[in-house]
Design an enzyme around this catalytic site. Structure first.
Site, short mmCIF file in Angstrom:
data_model
loop_
_atom_site.label_atom_id
_atom_site.label_comp_id
_atom_site.label_asym_id
_atom_site.label_seq_id
_atom_site.Cartn_x
_atom_site.Cartn_y
_atom_site.Cartn_z
N GLU A 50 23.33 8.96 -4.63
CA GLU A 50 24.48 8.39 -3.92
C GLU A 50 24.40 6.89 -3.88
OE1 GLU A 50 24.55 9.89 0.03
OE2 GLU A 50 24.44 11.96 -0.62
N CYS B 49 10.84 10.84 6.71
CA CYS B 49 11.25 10.44 8.07
C CYS B 49 12.09 11.58 8.66
CB CYS B 49 12.04 9.13 8.04
SG CYS B 49 11.07 7.78 7.34
N CYS C 180 25.41 -0.44 -1.43
CA CYS C 180 24.18 0.17 -0.92
C CYS C 180 23.69 1.14 -2.00
CB CYS C 180 24.48 0.91 0.38
SG CYS C 180 23.06 1.83 1.00
N CYS D 170 13.59 11.56 -1.45
CA CYS D 170 12.64 10.58 -0.91
C CYS D 170 11.38 11.32 -0.49
CB CYS D 170 13.25 9.84 0.28
SG CYS D 170 12.18 8.52 0.91
N CYS E 238 22.82 7.94 4.50
CA CYS E 238 21.89 8.28 3.42
C CYS E 238 21.73 9.76 3.10
CB CYS E 238 20.50 7.77 3.77
SG CYS E 238 20.49 6.23 4.64
N CYS F 250 16.09 11.73 8.65
CA CYS F 250 16.83 11.21 7.49
C CYS F 250 17.15 12.34 6.51
CB CYS F 250 15.99 10.13 6.81
SG CYS F 250 16.71 9.52 5.27
N ASN G 1 22.85 8.32 12.92
CA ASN G 1 24.02 9.03 12.37
C ASN G 1 23.66 10.50 12.25
OD1 ASN G 1 26.02 7.05 11.68
ND2 ASN G 1 24.61 6.33 10.09
N SER H 223 11.48 -0.65 8.19
CA SER H 223 11.92 0.39 9.12
C SER H 223 10.81 0.70 10.11
CB SER H 223 12.28 1.66 8.33
OG SER H 223 13.40 1.41 7.52
N LEU H 224 11.03 0.36 11.38
CA LEU H 224 9.98 0.59 12.38
C LEU H 224 10.17 1.93 13.11
CD1 LEU H 224 9.33 -2.71 14.39
CD2 LEU H 224 7.85 -1.59 12.73
N HIS H 225 11.30 2.04 13.80
CA HIS H 225 11.71 3.26 14.50
C HIS H 225 10.87 3.65 15.71
CE1 HIS H 225 14.09 3.31 10.98
NE2 HIS H 225 13.37 4.11 10.24
N SER I 37 14.96 -2.48 1.78
CA SER I 37 14.50 -1.84 3.01
C SER I 37 13.35 -0.88 2.71
CB SER I 37 15.67 -1.06 3.63
OG SER I 37 15.26 -0.35 4.77
N GLY J 207 15.74 7.19 -1.18
CA GLY J 207 14.46 6.82 -1.77
C GLY J 207 13.76 5.68 -1.07
N GLU J 208 12.49 5.49 -1.43
CA GLU J 208 11.69 4.38 -0.90
C GLU J 208 11.61 3.32 -2.01
OE1 GLU J 208 10.39 3.02 1.75
OE2 GLU J 208 9.52 1.54 0.40
N1 SAH Z 1 13.11 4.15 2.50
C1 SAH Z 1 13.72 2.94 3.00
C2 SAH Z 1 15.25 2.96 2.86
C3 SAH Z 1 15.86 3.99 3.72
S1 SAH Z 1 17.56 3.87 4.16
C4 SAH Z 1 13.34 2.74 4.45
O1 SAH Z 1 12.68 3.61 5.02
O2 SAH Z 1 13.65 1.69 5.00
C5 SAH Z 1 17.74 2.47 5.18
C6 SAH Z 1 17.67 2.69 6.69
O3 SAH Z 1 18.52 3.74 7.15
C7 SAH Z 1 16.25 3.04 7.12
O4 SAH Z 1 15.90 2.25 8.21
C8 SAH Z 1 16.41 4.49 7.51
O5 SAH Z 1 15.42 4.87 8.42
C9 SAH Z 1 17.80 4.52 8.08
N2 SAH Z 1 18.37 5.87 8.22
C10 SAH Z 1 18.11 6.95 7.47
N3 SAH Z 1 18.78 8.04 7.93
C11 SAH Z 1 19.49 7.62 8.99
C12 SAH Z 1 20.38 8.26 9.91
N4 SAH Z 1 20.68 9.56 9.80
N5 SAH Z 1 20.93 7.51 10.88
C13 SAH Z 1 20.65 6.19 10.99
N6 SAH Z 1 19.82 5.53 10.17
C14 SAH Z 1 19.25 6.23 9.17
#
Ligand code: SAH
Length: 368
Positions: free
Chosen positions: A111, A135, A124, A131, A354, A138, A311, A235-237, A212, A180-181
């Protein structure tokens, strides 16, 4: 379906199956194309013309390459393909966000998204099929990673999206935030971005490209040493390892301290401030204590913070955060002097988050 992905501990995090080039795509096979042209008594310059036609002139067929002799165009169309990907679907959301579902030569789906806002046109893009990071919230990682993308497959997402823009408009920004990463497929990504950055390519400025990452310290340093001005987003989270291990399974092999140190080094080497991304998951990482801990982690760092309200993903029962909690969370960070933005959700009605469109398409069977 939403089973937690367990990673084999012995594999390196960037060990995705390698990419396989599409058999007939011209951009994937420059040396073979040159031989093919030579066999027909054509000058090597023809390969450059074809490339320019696809990259700069938006050609989507050999027939459209009117600076080539007609007979050659016909022969090219018999033996070669302009693109390595096919558009399987291209829905547009009410807010103008366009998503492309691209089918690769081996049938796999990826995508990419085009976001339009004021005078920004942001692509994007994805770097892998699926991936491997897993996470928990995701959609991209739910079935693991199938393979890396080739540099052409990465570049083609930009070309395909750009070709939807009216003549005279160009892509102004690129975020590598699709499936993907990115740092697990860094050589292919750098190759694609180098083409995208050329004045006679897509002319995308390095500072307008954001990569990212889940946080792979060695690769963050490698990116810093590439000598480019790309923007890094990490991406910290979660503000501590205990919680991050639950949300980002790769964390127990890496740890926050090593990621932050690598990000600080990235800033020192490149002079580019790092953005931290933090997906707010209702009731899980969005409380006042999490916000205060995050302040401690980011205070004194040259950093921006992007808060991303979760999301929803089909089949996952994580919650969107309460808007008041989002506001409070952002305020705590701002009061502590940390530059903080809350990201708006775009393209919700076309599953722009994503990996979601691909999952829906796969669940529904073959895409026409
Ligand atoms: N692998 C990379 C790119 C991922 S997509 C990474 O981990 O950063 C970019 C961002 O979107 C990341 O911060 C990811 O955690 C976030 N993301 C993925 N799924 C999501 C969702 N359902 N809602 C909100 N953010 C999301």
């Amino acid at each position: 379906m939403s089973e937690k992905l367990t990673l084999p501990v012995t594999l390196p995090l960037d060990d995705a199956p390698p990419a396989v080039a599409a058999p007939r795509a011209v951009l994937e096979h420059e040396p073979e194309l040159l031989t093919w042209l030579a066999e027909r008594g054509q000058p090597a310059l023809r390969a450059k013309q074809i490339r320019r036609q696809i990259i700069a002139n938006r050609a989507e067929s050999f027939a459209a390459m009117t600076d080539l002799p007609l007979a050659l165009r016909e022969e090219l169309a018999r033996d070669w393909a302009v693109f390595a990907t096919e558009i399987a679907a291209s829905p547009v959301a009410g807010d103008g966000t366009r998503k492309l579902l691209l089918r690769l030569h081996d049938g796999k789906l990826i995508e990419c998204v085009l976001l339009a806002e004021a005078d920004r046109r942001t692509a994007c893009i994805s770097t892998q099929v699926g991936c491997g990071m897993g996470c928990v919230f995701c959609a991209s990682g739910l079935e693991g990673v199938a393979r890396n993308l080739t540099s052409t497959e990465i570049l083609e997402q930009l070309l395909r999206l750009r070709n939807f823009l009216p003549a005279g408009e160009r892509l102004t920004h690129c975020v590598v935030m699709g499936m993907g990463e990115p740092l697990a497929n860094l050589p292919a990504l750098l190759e694609a971005l180098a083409v995208a950055g050329k004045k006679d390519g897509l002319d995308l400025g390095q500072r307008h490209i954001t990569i990212s990452t889940v946080g792979l310290p060695a690769k963050i340093r490698q990116l810093a040493e590439a000598g480019k001005q790309y923007h890094l987003a990490v991406s910290l989270h979660a503000p501590d390892d205990g919680l991050r291990n639950q949300i980002v399974p790769t964390n127990d092999r890496v740890g926050l301290a090593a990621i932050l140190e690598a990000a600080d080094d990235f800033y020192k080497t490149t002079g580019r401030q790092v953005t931290y991304e933090y997906v707010l998951l209702g009731g899980l990482n969005d409380g006042p204590l999490h916000a205060r801990k995050l302040v401690e982690l980011l205070r004194g760092r040259q950093a921006h913070l992007n808060l991303i309200p979760f999301n929803s993903v089909d089949g996952l029962d994580y919650q969107r955060p309460d808007p008041d909690d989002v506001t409070r969370f952002a305020e705590t960070l701002r009061r502590a002097g940390i530059s903080t933005k809350v990201r708006k959700t775009k393209g919700g009605d076309i599953a722009a988050a994503c990996g979601q469109l691909r999952r829906r398409a796969e669940a529904a069977g073959p895409v026409a």
